[in-house]
Design an enzyme around this catalytic site. Structure first.
Site, short mmCIF file in Angstrom:
data_model
loop_
_atom_site.label_atom_id
_atom_site.label_comp_id
_atom_site.label_asym_id
_atom_site.label_seq_id
_atom_site.Cartn_x
_atom_site.Cartn_y
_atom_site.Cartn_z
N GLU A 240 0.58 13.79 4.92
CA GLU A 240 0.47 12.93 3.73
C GLU A 240 -0.95 12.38 3.65
OE1 GLU A 240 4.23 10.34 3.11
OE2 GLU A 240 3.92 10.42 5.25
N HIS B 243 13.03 13.79 9.79
CA HIS B 243 12.72 14.81 8.79
C HIS B 243 12.30 16.16 9.41
CE1 HIS B 243 13.07 11.58 6.06
NE2 HIS B 243 11.83 11.14 6.05
#
Ligand code: BG6
Length: 495
Positions: free
Chosen positions: A220, A244
């Protein structure tokens, strides 16, 4: 349950004034409403500490819903949706809150002259889960027609997860508990199943004979935004890797299910989890590394270091980057390395899985320049590109027999030409219909905490002495490259 339109529902949202409710949950509910996927009789009861009017809260939600409506926002739709929003300003740590809640629900059901399905959504740090569950139980709101949806990370470590889970199970059955990992709701993640098991061509090569290694990147460019007070106690391992990325690994490594249902899928995932080679003290440093970002540049702009972020301790040792090397000790995957990395403030926002196939064993061409210069890889693009790319070698036109890397692409956008639903939309709809296929079962979450327990312990016992160790806008610390370079491999820099 295929259709939930006739099922009166009261959706109780704990943590309604928080970032997640604003950014994800309410916009997703609004889109479900617009797509006539919410029950006809539906109430969204928001619970938060701040004192504010329903109107003010609704205006806040509206702004977020409009920004995420893919250009189709209608004021009339919002008006009709917002009539279903109620607000209860309350402290979740006192029993009176639950008595008020019970009274509200009772009155609403009297008005509807019918009981309703109750959905309790815990959009709060997991330290609040047990008090909320006990409060609900104390007010007898743990009815058979109630479900709870809890956000990850559940707990801070193995023991705190077990404590929370025991409390949940004292008041609710496993079928009533929905542990959300929103990556599982992403279309591109669900498509891993479709690709692997809806086509006969992948399965024969999906194993140690053909696959050299798998690399999973979830990077990110964002920092911790308004969530530093949460993130400081979590860090990248708890926030992303333990859930995740591990879920992505499970979907890549899973055996073919017999039926696509909650029980079979979750059993197969547990098979993967229980085959992951545990970390041990001796090799931990070679298999798990951490990082924290320094100041740097992203998109041409200067960004501060993590330690200079609001609400972050000036000498914080929280990792904003984590990478691990895992092995799955079973017949299919023995000795195939799975490299997982995730970080904040990286060079690009990209989530993808690279399945790298083995090199050709023998060069048969008279001029074989270029052979293996780009190994064959299947790239599963989760976001922002959504698709699948096969990278392979082809003959360069006009040359004798020189090989050049080429790509074959499937893109969601081009093939389907519709905006893919947001993960929360998919998952909330599933939870409302009682379908747990895309949610995590307790044993899986426990196994994930168990796997990473030695890493968490080692990292807390030995504070890092090199933080910050990567510049914002880079691909992470050098140790992340060493993790994979030491095996004579490299991370694929995304396109
Ligand atoms: C959340 C993490 O679960 O996932 C965040 O808590 C992270 O730190 C987010 O930013 C990433 O999700 P997405 O869907 O935006 O890629």
């Amino acid at each position: 349950m295929d259709d939930n339109r006739d099922q009166n529902t009261i959706f109780v949202l704990f943590g309604a004034t928080g970032d997640l409710a604003w950014r994800k949950i309410v916009p997703a509910l609004f889109r479900l409403f617009c797509n006539t996927k919410l029950p006809q009789r539906f109430l969204l009861l928001c619970v938060g500490r701040q004192s504010m009017t329903e109107r003010a809260l609704s205006e806040r939600f509206k702004e977020s819903a409009a920004a995420r409506a893919h250009g189709t926002f209608s004021n009339d739709d919002w008006q009709r949706f917002s009539e279903q929003i109620r607000y209860l300003s309350a402290d979740v740590s006192i029993q009176k809150t639950y008595a008020d809640l019970a009274q509200f629900i009772h009155q609403q059901e009297q008005q509807w002259t019918q009981t309703s399905q109750l959905l309790f959504y815990f959009s709060m740090p997991s330290t609040f889960f047990s008090p909320i569950v006990e409060g609900l139980g104390g007010a007898k709101l743990n009815r058979n027609d109630a479900v709870v949806v809890v956000e990850k990370p559940i707990g801070h470590d193995l023991q705190s997860f077990r404590d929370i889970d025991n409390t949940l199970k004292r008041f609710f059955t496993e079928e009533q508990i929905f542990r959300i990992d929103h990556f599982l709701g992403k279309e591109t993640v669900q498509n891993i199943f479709a690709m692997r098991f809806g086509n006969p061509i992948f399965e024969p090569i999906w194993n140690r004979r053909y696959v050299d290694h798998v690399a999973i990147t979830v990077a990110e460019t964002l920092g911790v935004e308004r969530r530093a007070s949460y993130y400081e106690h979590a860090g990248a391992l708890r926030d992303m890797l333990q859930n995740h990325l591990l879920q992505l690994l499970c979907l890549i490594a899973i055996e073919p299910p017999v039926v696509y249902d909650a029980s079979d899928i979750r059993n197969r995932k547990m098979d993967v989890m229980s085959a992951i080679r545990p970390f041990n003290k001796e090799t931990l440093d070679q298999r798990a590394i951490r990082g924290q970002y320094d100041k740097g540049r992203i998109g041409g702009a200067e960004v501060p270091s993590y330690r200079d972020d609001l609400d972050v301790a000036p000498a914080s040792t929280t990792e904003t980057f984590a990478a691990v090397k895992l092995f799955i000790d079973n017949w299919r995957w023995q000795d195939v390395a799975f490299y997982l990395r995730t970080g904040k403030r990286m060079a690009a926002s990209v989530s993808e899985i690279s399945v790298r196939f083995r090199d050709v064993p023998h060069c048969a061409f008279p001029v074989c320049f270029g052979l293996n210069s780009q190994p064959v890889r299947l790239i599963i693009q989760i976001q922002p590109q959504e698709g699948i790319v096969l990278k392979f070698m082809a003959k360069e036109p006009g040359s004798l027999m020189t090989l050049k890397p080429v790509d074959m692409r499937f893109s969601y956008k081009e093939s389907f030409n519709i905006a893919t639903p947001d993960a929360y939309e998919t998952l909330l709809w599933d939870a409302l219909r009682g379908d747990a296929t895309l949610f995590m079962r307790a044993d899986q979450v426990e196994a994930a905490w168990q796997l990473f327990a030695p890493v968490l312990t080692a990292w807390s016992e030995t504070p890092p002495n090199d933080f910050p160790n990567y510049a914002a806008g880079s691909w992470g610390p050098e140790s992340s490259d060493e993790l994979i370079h030491s095996d004579k491999r490299q991370w694929l820099i995304p396109d």
